[in-house]
Design an enzyme around this catalytic site. Structure first.
Site, PDB file in Angstrom:
ATOM      1  N   ASN A 153       0.804  -1.233   0.000  1.00  0.00           N
ATOM      2  CA  ASN A 153       0.000   0.000   0.000  1.00  0.00           C
ATOM      3  C   ASN A 153       0.836   1.281   0.000  1.00  0.00           C
ATOM      4  OD1 ASN A 153       0.842  -0.599   2.577  1.00  0.00           O
ATOM      5  ND2 ASN A 153      -1.046   0.064   3.562  1.00  0.00           N
ATOM      6  N   LYS A 176      12.819  -6.313   0.508  1.00  0.00           N
ATOM      7  CA  LYS A 176      11.985  -6.999  -0.492  1.00  0.00           C
ATOM      8  C   LYS A 176      10.603  -6.357  -0.535  1.00  0.00           C
ATOM      9  CE  LYS A 176       9.075 -10.317  -0.403  1.00  0.00           C
ATOM     10  NZ  LYS A 176       8.068  -9.852  -1.380  1.00  0.00           N
ATOM     11  N   PRO A 177      10.295  -5.678  -1.648  1.00  0.00           N
ATOM     12  CA  PRO A 177       8.956  -5.084  -1.746  1.00  0.00           C
ATOM     13  C   PRO A 177       7.911  -6.175  -1.976  1.00  0.00           C
ATOM     14  CG  PRO A 177      10.452  -4.249  -3.482  1.00  0.00           C
ATOM     15  CD  PRO A 177      11.109  -5.443  -2.841  1.00  0.00           C
ATOM     16  N   VAL A 230      -1.305 -10.077   9.611  1.00  0.00           N
ATOM     17  CA  VAL A 230      -1.029 -10.804  10.853  1.00  0.00           C
ATOM     18  C   VAL A 230      -0.592 -12.240  10.535  1.00  0.00           C
ATOM     19  CG1 VAL A 230      -2.068 -11.706  12.980  1.00  0.00           C
ATOM     20  CG2 VAL A 230      -2.531  -9.354  12.257  1.00  0.00           C
ATOM     21  N   GLU A 250       4.909  -4.726  11.775  1.00  0.00           N
ATOM     22  CA  GLU A 250       3.822  -3.753  11.583  1.00  0.00           C
ATOM     23  C   GLU A 250       2.734  -4.478  10.814  1.00  0.00           C
ATOM     24  OE1 GLU A 250       3.428  -0.985  12.863  1.00  0.00           O
ATOM     25  OE2 GLU A 250       5.404  -0.340  13.493  1.00  0.00           O
ATOM     26  N   CYS A 284      -3.357   0.154   6.923  1.00  0.00           N
ATOM     27  CA  CYS A 284      -3.387  -0.773   8.053  1.00  0.00           C
ATOM     28  C   CYS A 284      -4.105  -0.213   9.275  1.00  0.00           C
ATOM     29  CB  CYS A 284      -1.967  -1.131   8.441  1.00  0.00           C
ATOM     30  SG  CYS A 284      -0.936   0.328   8.659  1.00  0.00           S
ATOM     31  N   GLU A 458       7.833   1.813  14.822  1.00  0.00           N
ATOM     32  CA  GLU A 458       8.555   2.528  13.776  1.00  0.00           C
ATOM     33  C   GLU A 458       8.477   4.014  14.097  1.00  0.00           C
ATOM     34  OE1 GLU A 458       6.930   0.815   9.984  1.00  0.00           O
ATOM     35  OE2 GLU A 458       8.913  -0.143   9.929  1.00  0.00           O
TER      36      GLU A 458
END
Ligand code: NDP
Length: 484
Positions: A153, A176-177, A230, A250, A284, A458
Protein backbone atom coordinates in the site's frame (compact mmCIF):
# COMPACT_ATOMS: atom_id res chain seq x y z
CA UNK A 1 7.43 12.35 -19.23
CA UNK A 2 8.29 9.90 -16.43
CA UNK A 3 9.38 6.46 -17.59
CA UNK A 4 7.94 4.16 -14.97
CA UNK A 5 9.60 1.00 -16.30
CA UNK A 6 12.37 -0.20 -13.97
CA UNK A 7 15.93 -0.29 -15.33
CA UNK A 8 16.22 -3.86 -13.99
CA UNK A 9 14.49 -6.08 -11.45
CA UNK A 10 16.86 -5.65 -8.49
CA UNK A 11 19.25 -3.12 -7.03
CA UNK A 12 22.29 -4.79 -5.49
CA UNK A 13 25.71 -3.51 -4.46
CA UNK A 14 25.01 0.02 -5.72
CA UNK A 15 23.73 -0.93 -9.18
CA UNK A 16 20.75 -2.35 -11.05
CA UNK A 17 20.91 -6.10 -11.52
CA UNK A 18 18.86 -8.75 -13.28
CA UNK A 19 18.86 -12.52 -13.40
CA UNK A 20 16.53 -13.92 -16.04
CA UNK A 21 16.59 -17.30 -14.27
CA UNK A 22 14.25 -15.85 -11.63
CA UNK A 23 10.53 -16.45 -12.00
CA UNK A 24 9.06 -13.62 -14.09
CA UNK A 25 6.05 -11.64 -12.86
CA UNK A 26 4.19 -8.69 -14.33
CA UNK A 27 4.01 -5.18 -12.95
CA UNK A 28 0.38 -4.22 -13.50
CA UNK A 29 -1.08 -0.70 -13.40
CA UNK A 30 -4.17 -1.15 -11.21
CA UNK A 31 -6.05 1.69 -12.88
CA UNK A 32 -6.10 0.02 -16.30
CA UNK A 33 -4.93 -3.56 -15.81
CA UNK A 34 -2.14 -2.81 -18.31
CA UNK A 35 1.23 -4.59 -17.91
CA UNK A 36 3.90 -1.96 -17.39
CA UNK A 37 6.91 -4.27 -17.17
CA UNK A 38 7.99 -7.76 -16.25
CA UNK A 39 10.45 -8.31 -13.44
CA UNK A 40 12.13 -11.44 -12.12
CA UNK A 41 11.96 -12.86 -8.63
CA UNK A 42 15.38 -12.99 -7.01
CA UNK A 43 17.23 -16.26 -7.47
CA UNK A 44 19.47 -17.53 -4.70
CA UNK A 45 22.40 -16.00 -6.59
CA UNK A 46 20.72 -12.57 -6.33
CA UNK A 47 19.82 -12.82 -2.64
CA UNK A 48 23.33 -14.08 -1.89
CA UNK A 49 24.87 -11.17 -3.79
CA UNK A 50 22.63 -8.73 -1.90
CA UNK A 51 23.44 -10.21 1.51
CA UNK A 52 27.17 -10.32 0.78
CA UNK A 53 27.13 -6.72 -0.44
CA UNK A 54 25.15 -5.63 2.61
CA UNK A 55 27.56 -7.42 4.95
CA UNK A 56 30.55 -5.65 3.37
CA UNK A 57 28.84 -2.26 3.25
CA UNK A 58 27.65 -2.49 6.84
CA UNK A 59 31.21 -2.79 8.20
CA UNK A 60 32.33 0.23 6.17
CA UNK A 61 29.22 2.26 7.04
CA UNK A 62 29.34 1.55 10.78
CA UNK A 63 32.95 2.77 10.85
CA UNK A 64 31.94 6.22 9.57
CA UNK A 65 31.17 8.99 12.01
CA UNK A 66 27.46 9.20 12.79
CA UNK A 67 27.48 12.73 11.37
CA UNK A 68 28.73 11.47 7.99
CA UNK A 69 26.05 8.79 7.97
CA UNK A 70 23.40 11.33 8.85
CA UNK A 71 24.48 13.61 6.02
CA UNK A 72 23.91 10.84 3.44
CA UNK A 73 20.37 10.39 4.74
CA UNK A 74 19.55 14.10 4.75
CA UNK A 75 21.00 14.43 1.24
CA UNK A 76 18.79 11.54 0.13
CA UNK A 77 15.81 13.34 1.67
CA UNK A 78 16.62 16.48 -0.33
CA UNK A 79 16.90 14.50 -3.58
CA UNK A 80 13.59 12.77 -2.87
CA UNK A 81 11.87 16.10 -2.40
CA UNK A 82 13.42 17.47 -5.61
CA UNK A 83 12.21 14.39 -7.50
CA UNK A 84 8.84 14.23 -5.71
CA UNK A 85 6.67 14.48 -8.83
CA UNK A 86 8.55 11.76 -10.70
CA UNK A 87 8.53 9.49 -7.62
CA UNK A 88 4.83 10.17 -7.07
CA UNK A 89 4.02 9.18 -10.64
CA UNK A 90 5.93 5.93 -10.11
CA UNK A 91 4.13 5.31 -6.80
CA UNK A 92 0.80 5.91 -8.56
CA UNK A 93 1.67 3.35 -11.26
CA UNK A 94 2.84 0.87 -8.61
CA UNK A 95 -0.26 1.13 -6.41
CA UNK A 96 -2.98 2.91 -8.39
CA UNK A 97 -3.29 5.57 -5.65
CA UNK A 98 -4.28 8.98 -7.07
CA UNK A 99 -1.51 11.45 -7.76
CA UNK A 100 -3.39 13.89 -5.53
CA UNK A 101 -2.41 11.57 -2.65
CA UNK A 102 1.01 10.37 -3.74
CA UNK A 103 2.28 13.92 -4.25
CA UNK A 104 1.79 14.62 -0.54
CA UNK A 105 1.96 11.27 1.26
CA UNK A 106 4.62 8.99 -0.16
CA UNK A 107 8.03 10.31 -1.27
CA UNK A 108 7.41 13.29 1.02
CA UNK A 109 6.81 10.97 3.98
CA UNK A 110 9.86 8.92 3.00
CA UNK A 111 11.91 12.12 2.87
CA UNK A 112 10.60 13.11 6.31
CA UNK A 113 11.93 9.82 7.71
CA UNK A 114 15.34 10.17 6.02
CA UNK A 115 15.61 13.75 7.24
CA UNK A 116 14.53 12.93 10.80
CA UNK A 117 16.85 9.96 11.28
CA UNK A 118 19.66 11.69 9.37
CA UNK A 119 19.27 14.57 11.80
CA UNK A 120 19.42 12.50 14.97
CA UNK A 121 22.17 10.10 13.81
CA UNK A 122 24.92 12.01 15.59
CA UNK A 123 22.92 12.20 18.81
CA UNK A 124 22.73 8.43 19.23
CA UNK A 125 24.92 7.77 22.22
CA UNK A 126 25.31 5.38 25.09
CA UNK A 127 25.43 6.51 28.71
CA UNK A 128 27.81 6.80 31.62
CA UNK A 129 26.81 5.16 34.92
CA UNK A 130 28.82 6.05 38.05
CA UNK A 131 29.04 3.20 40.61
CA UNK A 132 31.04 4.65 43.47
CA UNK A 133 34.66 4.69 42.28
CA UNK A 134 33.89 2.13 39.62
CA UNK A 135 31.79 3.06 36.66
CA UNK A 136 30.22 1.63 33.57
CA UNK A 137 29.28 2.89 30.18
CA UNK A 138 27.12 1.69 27.33
CA UNK A 139 27.89 1.75 23.63
CA UNK A 140 25.01 1.88 21.16
CA UNK A 141 25.90 -0.53 18.38
CA UNK A 142 24.21 -1.47 15.12
CA UNK A 143 22.61 -4.91 14.74
CA UNK A 144 24.22 -5.73 11.38
CA UNK A 145 22.33 -6.61 8.21
CA UNK A 146 18.60 -5.98 8.46
CA UNK A 147 15.93 -7.36 6.15
CA UNK A 148 12.90 -5.20 5.33
CA UNK A 149 9.80 -6.80 3.83
CA UNK A 150 7.04 -4.52 2.60
CA UNK A 151 3.30 -4.54 1.94
CA UNK A 152 1.93 -3.00 -1.25
CA UNK A 153 0.00 0.00 0.00
CA UNK A 154 2.88 2.44 0.67
CA UNK A 155 5.95 1.04 -1.11
CA UNK A 156 8.08 4.20 -0.96
CA UNK A 157 7.12 5.09 2.59
CA UNK A 158 7.59 1.56 3.93
CA UNK A 159 11.07 1.29 2.35
CA UNK A 160 12.08 4.64 3.89
CA UNK A 161 10.47 4.06 7.30
CA UNK A 162 12.59 0.92 7.61
CA UNK A 163 15.78 2.10 5.89
CA UNK A 164 16.10 5.49 7.61
CA UNK A 165 16.37 4.32 11.25
CA UNK A 166 18.28 1.18 10.23
CA UNK A 167 20.95 3.12 8.34
CA UNK A 168 21.13 5.92 10.92
CA UNK A 169 22.11 3.30 13.50
CA UNK A 170 24.87 1.90 11.27
CA UNK A 171 23.08 -1.12 9.80
CA UNK A 172 22.74 -2.15 6.16
CA UNK A 173 19.49 -3.37 4.59
CA UNK A 174 18.16 -5.82 2.05
CA UNK A 175 14.60 -4.85 1.20
CA UNK A 176 11.98 -7.00 -0.49
CA UNK A 177 8.96 -5.08 -1.75
CA UNK A 178 5.58 -6.73 -2.24
CA UNK A 179 5.37 -8.48 -5.60
CA UNK A 180 2.40 -6.19 -6.38
CA UNK A 181 4.51 -3.05 -6.12
CA UNK A 182 8.12 -3.65 -7.18
CA UNK A 183 8.89 -0.21 -8.65
CA UNK A 184 9.11 2.39 -5.89
CA UNK A 185 11.79 0.89 -3.62
CA UNK A 186 14.22 0.68 -6.57
CA UNK A 187 14.09 4.48 -6.74
CA UNK A 188 14.83 4.75 -3.01
CA UNK A 189 17.93 2.62 -3.59
CA UNK A 190 19.00 4.73 -6.56
CA UNK A 191 18.60 7.94 -4.55
CA UNK A 192 20.56 6.63 -1.56
CA UNK A 193 23.44 5.79 -3.91
CA UNK A 194 23.24 9.27 -5.46
CA UNK A 195 23.37 10.74 -1.94
CA UNK A 196 26.63 8.91 -1.21
CA UNK A 197 25.61 5.63 0.43
CA UNK A 198 28.31 3.00 -0.12
CA UNK A 199 27.44 0.24 -2.61
CA UNK A 200 25.48 -2.52 -0.90
CA UNK A 201 24.15 -0.40 1.95
CA UNK A 202 20.54 -0.56 0.74
CA UNK A 203 19.64 -3.35 -1.67
CA UNK A 204 16.31 -4.22 -3.25
CA UNK A 205 15.46 -7.76 -4.30
CA UNK A 206 12.11 -8.71 -5.83
CA UNK A 207 9.99 -11.75 -5.28
CA UNK A 208 7.11 -13.43 -3.53
CA UNK A 209 6.94 -14.64 0.05
CA UNK A 210 9.44 -17.39 -0.71
CA UNK A 211 12.20 -14.83 -1.34
CA UNK A 212 11.34 -13.12 1.95
CA UNK A 213 11.47 -16.49 3.68
CA UNK A 214 14.94 -17.16 2.27
CA UNK A 215 16.21 -13.81 3.53
CA UNK A 216 14.81 -14.19 7.05
CA UNK A 217 16.48 -17.50 7.73
CA UNK A 218 19.89 -16.50 6.35
CA UNK A 219 22.62 -16.47 9.03
CA UNK A 220 23.99 -13.16 7.68
CA UNK A 221 20.79 -11.43 8.81
CA UNK A 222 20.43 -9.93 12.30
CA UNK A 223 16.95 -8.41 12.12
CA UNK A 224 13.72 -8.60 10.17
CA UNK A 225 11.22 -5.78 9.87
CA UNK A 226 7.94 -6.75 8.24
CA UNK A 227 4.96 -4.68 7.19
CA UNK A 228 2.20 -7.09 6.26
CA UNK A 229 -0.75 -9.10 7.47
CA UNK A 230 -1.03 -10.80 10.85
CA UNK A 231 -0.88 -14.22 9.18
CA UNK A 232 2.40 -13.44 7.45
CA UNK A 233 3.65 -11.77 10.63
CA UNK A 234 3.21 -14.97 12.60
CA UNK A 235 5.20 -16.96 10.03
CA UNK A 236 7.98 -14.39 9.79
CA UNK A 237 8.17 -13.88 13.57
CA UNK A 238 8.50 -17.61 14.22
CA UNK A 239 11.12 -18.06 11.47
CA UNK A 240 13.12 -15.17 12.96
CA UNK A 241 12.69 -16.53 16.49
CA UNK A 242 14.23 -19.87 15.47
CA UNK A 243 17.55 -18.03 15.09
CA UNK A 244 16.82 -15.46 17.84
CA UNK A 245 16.81 -12.56 15.36
CA UNK A 246 15.41 -9.15 16.23
CA UNK A 247 12.02 -8.25 14.74
CA UNK A 248 9.71 -5.35 14.10
CA UNK A 249 6.21 -6.35 13.01
CA UNK A 250 3.82 -3.75 11.58
CA UNK A 251 0.71 -5.80 10.90
CA UNK A 252 -2.98 -5.50 10.20
CA UNK A 253 -5.88 -4.23 12.23
CA UNK A 254 -9.61 -3.77 12.66
CA UNK A 255 -9.41 -0.49 14.46
CA UNK A 256 -12.30 1.27 16.19
CA UNK A 257 -13.34 4.89 15.78
CA UNK A 258 -15.79 6.14 18.43
CA UNK A 259 -18.14 9.00 17.59
CA UNK A 260 -19.92 10.35 20.68
CA UNK A 261 -23.16 12.32 20.68
CA UNK A 262 -21.26 15.51 21.56
CA UNK A 263 -18.89 15.20 18.58
CA UNK A 264 -18.66 17.75 15.81
CA UNK A 265 -20.41 15.54 13.26
CA UNK A 266 -18.86 17.14 10.19
CA UNK A 267 -15.37 16.53 11.61
CA UNK A 268 -16.29 12.99 12.59
CA UNK A 269 -17.50 12.32 9.05
CA UNK A 270 -14.19 13.70 7.74
CA UNK A 271 -12.29 11.37 10.08
CA UNK A 272 -14.37 8.39 8.98
CA UNK A 273 -13.76 9.23 5.31
CA UNK A 274 -10.00 9.61 5.86
CA UNK A 275 -9.87 6.50 8.03
CA UNK A 276 -11.74 4.30 5.55
CA UNK A 277 -11.38 5.57 2.01
CA UNK A 278 -7.97 7.27 1.68
CA UNK A 279 -5.78 5.04 -0.53
CA UNK A 280 -9.03 3.23 -1.38
CA UNK A 281 -9.14 1.92 2.16
CA UNK A 282 -5.84 0.04 1.88
CA UNK A 283 -4.34 1.42 5.09
CA UNK A 284 -3.39 -0.77 8.05
CA UNK A 285 -4.46 1.70 10.74
CA UNK A 286 -7.90 2.42 9.26
CA UNK A 287 -10.79 2.90 11.66
CA UNK A 288 -13.02 0.37 9.95
CA UNK A 289 -15.34 -0.20 12.90
CA UNK A 290 -17.06 3.14 13.32
CA UNK A 291 -19.06 3.11 16.56
CA UNK A 292 -21.57 5.98 16.42
CA UNK A 293 -23.77 6.99 19.36
CA UNK A 294 -27.32 5.87 18.58
CA UNK A 295 -28.73 9.40 18.92
CA UNK A 296 -26.55 10.80 16.11
CA UNK A 297 -26.25 7.74 13.91
CA UNK A 298 -28.78 8.68 11.21
CA UNK A 299 -27.42 12.23 10.98
CA UNK A 300 -23.89 10.81 10.68
CA UNK A 301 -24.89 8.31 7.98
CA UNK A 302 -26.79 10.93 6.03
CA UNK A 303 -23.82 13.32 5.91
CA UNK A 304 -21.42 10.47 5.18
CA UNK A 305 -23.41 9.20 2.19
CA UNK A 306 -23.85 12.73 0.81
CA UNK A 307 -20.14 13.49 1.08
CA UNK A 308 -19.13 10.13 -0.34
CA UNK A 309 -21.26 10.84 -3.41
CA UNK A 310 -18.85 13.70 -4.22
CA UNK A 311 -15.78 11.40 -4.35
CA UNK A 312 -14.06 11.68 -7.71
CA UNK A 313 -13.15 8.27 -9.14
CA UNK A 314 -11.16 8.28 -12.33
CA UNK A 315 -7.72 8.57 -13.89
CA UNK A 316 -5.32 8.53 -10.92
CA UNK A 317 -2.92 10.77 -12.84
CA UNK A 318 -5.58 13.51 -13.00
CA UNK A 319 -4.89 15.57 -9.88
CA UNK A 320 -8.63 16.12 -9.36
CA UNK A 321 -9.16 12.38 -8.80
CA UNK A 322 -9.39 11.50 -5.12
CA UNK A 323 -10.40 7.83 -5.17
CA UNK A 324 -8.36 5.23 -7.06
CA UNK A 325 -8.57 1.52 -7.87
CA UNK A 326 -7.74 -1.47 -5.69
CA UNK A 327 -4.17 -2.75 -6.04
CA UNK A 328 -4.93 -6.05 -7.80
CA UNK A 329 -7.68 -8.28 -9.13
CA UNK A 330 -7.01 -10.69 -6.28
CA UNK A 331 -7.46 -8.01 -3.61
CA UNK A 332 -10.58 -6.66 -5.36
CA UNK A 333 -12.12 -10.15 -5.32
CA UNK A 334 -11.34 -10.49 -1.59
CA UNK A 335 -13.00 -7.16 -0.83
CA UNK A 336 -16.08 -7.87 -2.93
CA UNK A 337 -16.34 -11.22 -1.14
CA UNK A 338 -16.55 -9.32 2.16
CA UNK A 339 -19.23 -7.01 0.73
CA UNK A 340 -21.31 -10.06 -0.24
CA UNK A 341 -20.72 -11.56 3.22
CA UNK A 342 -21.86 -8.33 4.91
CA UNK A 343 -25.14 -8.42 2.95
CA UNK A 344 -25.67 -12.13 3.70
CA UNK A 345 -25.09 -11.53 7.40
CA UNK A 346 -27.83 -8.86 7.44
CA UNK A 347 -25.86 -5.61 7.50
CA UNK A 348 -27.50 -2.70 5.63
CA UNK A 349 -25.49 -1.57 2.59
CA UNK A 350 -26.04 2.20 2.64
CA UNK A 351 -24.04 2.85 -0.52
CA UNK A 352 -21.30 1.48 -2.80
CA UNK A 353 -19.69 -1.94 -2.77
CA UNK A 354 -20.13 -2.56 -6.51
CA UNK A 355 -17.49 -3.58 -9.01
CA UNK A 356 -17.21 -0.86 -11.65
CA UNK A 357 -17.51 -1.82 -15.28
CA UNK A 358 -14.18 -0.51 -16.57
CA UNK A 359 -10.69 -1.88 -17.14
CA UNK A 360 -8.54 -2.12 -14.01
CA UNK A 361 -9.56 -3.06 -10.48
CA UNK A 362 -12.32 -0.66 -9.49
CA UNK A 363 -15.13 -0.68 -6.95
CA UNK A 364 -17.27 2.00 -5.36
CA UNK A 365 -16.54 2.82 -1.70
CA UNK A 366 -18.96 0.98 0.59
CA UNK A 367 -20.72 1.88 3.83
CA UNK A 368 -22.52 -0.74 5.87
CA UNK A 369 -24.85 0.30 8.71
CA UNK A 370 -26.55 -1.81 11.41
CA UNK A 371 -23.41 -3.91 11.67
CA UNK A 372 -23.18 -6.09 14.77
CA UNK A 373 -20.02 -7.17 16.59
CA UNK A 374 -20.27 -10.81 15.54
CA UNK A 375 -20.47 -10.18 11.79
CA UNK A 376 -17.45 -11.18 9.71
CA UNK A 377 -17.15 -7.64 8.29
CA UNK A 378 -16.80 -6.35 11.87
CA UNK A 379 -14.23 -8.93 12.91
CA UNK A 380 -11.83 -9.42 9.98
CA UNK A 381 -9.52 -6.95 8.31
CA UNK A 382 -10.90 -6.27 4.82
CA UNK A 383 -8.13 -3.94 3.61
CA UNK A 384 -10.33 -2.10 1.17
CA UNK A 385 -12.92 0.71 1.05
CA UNK A 386 -15.56 -0.91 3.27
CA UNK A 387 -16.72 0.94 6.39
CA UNK A 388 -18.80 -0.75 9.06
CA UNK A 389 -20.99 1.54 11.18
CA UNK A 390 -22.10 0.12 14.52
CA UNK A 391 -24.22 1.95 17.08
CA UNK A 392 -23.83 2.20 20.84
CA UNK A 393 -25.61 3.67 23.84
CA UNK A 394 -22.98 4.48 26.43
CA UNK A 395 -19.27 5.03 26.92
CA UNK A 396 -18.42 1.84 28.82
CA UNK A 397 -20.25 -0.29 26.30
CA UNK A 398 -18.42 1.40 23.39
CA UNK A 399 -15.02 0.86 25.03
CA UNK A 400 -15.72 -2.78 25.84
CA UNK A 401 -16.89 -3.54 22.30
CA UNK A 402 -14.06 -1.54 20.69
CA UNK A 403 -11.52 -3.63 22.61
CA UNK A 404 -13.18 -6.94 21.74
CA UNK A 405 -10.73 -7.84 18.95
CA UNK A 406 -7.37 -9.62 18.70
CA UNK A 407 -6.01 -6.56 16.90
CA UNK A 408 -4.63 -3.38 18.48
CA UNK A 409 -3.11 -1.05 15.93
CA UNK A 410 -5.15 2.16 16.12
CA UNK A 411 -8.16 3.80 17.73
CA UNK A 412 -9.84 7.17 17.43
CA UNK A 413 -12.32 9.21 19.43
CA UNK A 414 -14.54 12.05 18.25
CA UNK A 415 -15.98 14.15 21.08
CA UNK A 416 -15.87 17.79 22.11
CA UNK A 417 -15.58 16.78 25.76
CA UNK A 418 -11.81 16.66 26.24
CA UNK A 419 -12.00 14.89 29.60
CA UNK A 420 -13.96 12.12 27.91
CA UNK A 421 -11.54 12.02 24.98
CA UNK A 422 -8.52 11.37 27.20
CA UNK A 423 -10.40 9.02 29.53
CA UNK A 424 -11.61 6.87 26.63
CA UNK A 425 -8.28 6.84 24.79
CA UNK A 426 -6.55 5.60 27.95
CA UNK A 427 -8.90 2.62 28.05
CA UNK A 428 -8.63 1.64 24.38
CA UNK A 429 -6.16 -1.15 23.57
CA UNK A 430 -4.23 0.30 20.63
CA UNK A 431 -0.76 1.58 19.85
CA UNK A 432 -1.52 4.61 17.66
CA UNK A 433 -4.47 6.72 18.76
CA UNK A 434 -6.21 9.88 17.59
CA UNK A 435 -8.43 12.47 19.24
CA UNK A 436 -10.66 14.41 16.84
CA UNK A 437 -8.48 13.28 13.95
CA UNK A 438 -7.59 10.05 12.18
CA UNK A 439 -4.56 8.41 10.58
CA UNK A 440 -1.95 11.11 11.15
CA UNK A 441 1.50 9.47 11.22
CA UNK A 442 4.25 12.09 11.38
CA UNK A 443 7.75 10.67 11.71
CA UNK A 444 8.25 12.42 15.08
CA UNK A 445 5.61 10.18 16.71
CA UNK A 446 6.12 6.45 17.42
CA UNK A 447 3.93 4.25 15.23
CA UNK A 448 3.02 0.68 16.13
CA UNK A 449 0.62 -1.70 17.72
CA UNK A 450 -0.39 -3.79 20.70
CA UNK A 451 -1.89 -7.31 20.73
CA UNK A 452 -1.67 -9.23 17.45
CA UNK A 453 -1.22 -6.13 15.30
CA UNK A 454 2.50 -5.94 15.87
CA UNK A 455 5.71 -5.88 17.81
CA UNK A 456 8.05 -2.89 18.17
CA UNK A 457 7.67 0.67 16.94
CA UNK A 458 8.55 2.53 13.78
CA UNK A 459 9.36 6.24 13.58
CA UNK A 460 10.50 8.65 16.26
CA UNK A 461 13.28 7.95 18.74
CA UNK A 462 11.48 4.73 19.65
CA UNK A 463 12.60 3.15 16.36
CA UNK A 464 16.24 3.53 17.41
CA UNK A 465 15.71 0.93 20.14
CA UNK A 466 14.68 -1.54 17.46
CA UNK A 467 17.67 -0.99 15.15
CA UNK A 468 20.49 -0.87 17.71
CA UNK A 469 21.72 -2.78 20.74
CA UNK A 470 23.59 -1.74 23.82
CA UNK A 471 26.98 -3.03 24.88
CA UNK A 472 27.60 -2.51 28.61
CA UNK A 473 31.19 -2.05 29.82
CA UNK A 474 32.05 -2.29 33.55
CA UNK A 475 35.23 -0.45 34.55
CA UNK A 476 36.85 -1.37 37.88
CA UNK A 477 39.15 1.35 39.18
CA UNK A 478 40.78 -0.73 41.99
CA UNK A 479 41.97 -4.31 42.41
CA UNK A 480 39.92 -7.29 41.36
CA UNK A 481 38.91 -9.28 44.48
CA UNK A 482 38.40 -13.05 44.19
CA UNK A 483 37.35 -15.53 46.97
CA UNK A 484 40.41 -17.73 46.49
P1 NDP B 1 1.16 -9.83 3.20
O1 NDP B 1 1.25 -10.23 4.61
O2 NDP B 1 0.47 -10.73 2.25
O3 NDP B 1 2.63 -9.61 2.60
C1 NDP B 1 3.54 -8.72 3.19
C2 NDP B 1 4.92 -8.99 2.64
O4 NDP B 1 5.41 -10.23 3.17
C3 NDP B 1 4.97 -9.15 1.12
O5 NDP B 1 6.17 -8.58 0.63
C4 NDP B 1 4.93 -10.63 0.96
O6 NDP B 1 5.44 -11.06 -0.29
C5 NDP B 1 5.81 -11.08 2.11
N1 NDP B 1 5.60 -12.45 2.53
C6 NDP B 1 4.50 -13.22 2.40
N2 NDP B 1 4.70 -14.44 2.97
C7 NDP B 1 5.96 -14.44 3.46
C8 NDP B 1 6.75 -15.40 4.16
N3 NDP B 1 6.27 -16.61 4.48
N4 NDP B 1 7.99 -15.05 4.52
C9 NDP B 1 8.48 -13.84 4.23
N5 NDP B 1 7.79 -12.88 3.56
C10 NDP B 1 6.54 -13.18 3.19
O7 NDP B 1 0.53 -8.38 3.21
P2 NDP B 1 0.02 -7.51 1.99
O8 NDP B 1 1.15 -7.21 1.07
O9 NDP B 1 -1.22 -8.13 1.45
O10 NDP B 1 -0.34 -6.13 2.73
C11 NDP B 1 -1.52 -5.95 3.41
C12 NDP B 1 -1.34 -6.18 4.90
O11 NDP B 1 -0.30 -5.36 5.39
C13 NDP B 1 -2.57 -5.81 5.69
O12 NDP B 1 -2.83 -6.77 6.68
C14 NDP B 1 -2.17 -4.50 6.33
O13 NDP B 1 -2.89 -4.19 7.49
C15 NDP B 1 -0.73 -4.68 6.56
N6 NDP B 1 -0.07 -3.39 6.70
C16 NDP B 1 0.39 -3.00 7.93
C17 NDP B 1 0.95 -1.75 8.12
C18 NDP B 1 1.46 -1.31 9.46
O14 NDP B 1 2.32 -0.43 9.50
N7 NDP B 1 1.01 -1.87 10.56
C19 NDP B 1 1.05 -0.79 7.00
C20 NDP B 1 0.60 -1.33 5.76
C21 NDP B 1 0.04 -2.57 5.62
P3 NDP B 1 4.45 -11.17 -1.56
O15 NDP B 1 3.17 -10.49 -1.24
O16 NDP B 1 5.20 -10.50 -2.62
O17 NDP B 1 4.26 -12.64 -1.77
Amino acid sequence: MTDVKPTASHYVDGAYLDDADGQPFDVIYPATGETLATVHAATKAVTDAALDAATRAQAEWAALSPRSRGRVLTDAARIMRERNRELSIIETHDTGKPLQETLVADATSGADALEYFGGIANGLTGEHIQLGDDWAYTIREPLGVCVGIGAWNYPTQIACWKAAPALACGNAMVFKPSENTPLAALKVAEILTEAGAPPGLFNVVQGMGEVGGRLITDPRVAKVSLTGSVGTGKKVYSAAAAEMKHVTMELGGKSPMLVFDDADIENAVSGAILGNFYSSGQVCSNGTRVFVHRSVKEQFLDRLAKRLATAKLGDPLDEETNFGPIVSQQQLDIILGYVARGKEDGARLVTGGARLDKPGFWMSPAIFADVTDDMTIAREEIFGPVMSVLDFNDEDEAIRRANDTPYGLSAGVYTQNLARAHRVIRKLHAGSCFINSYNDAPVEVPFGAVKQSGVGRENAKAAIEHYSQLKSVYVRMGDTEAPF
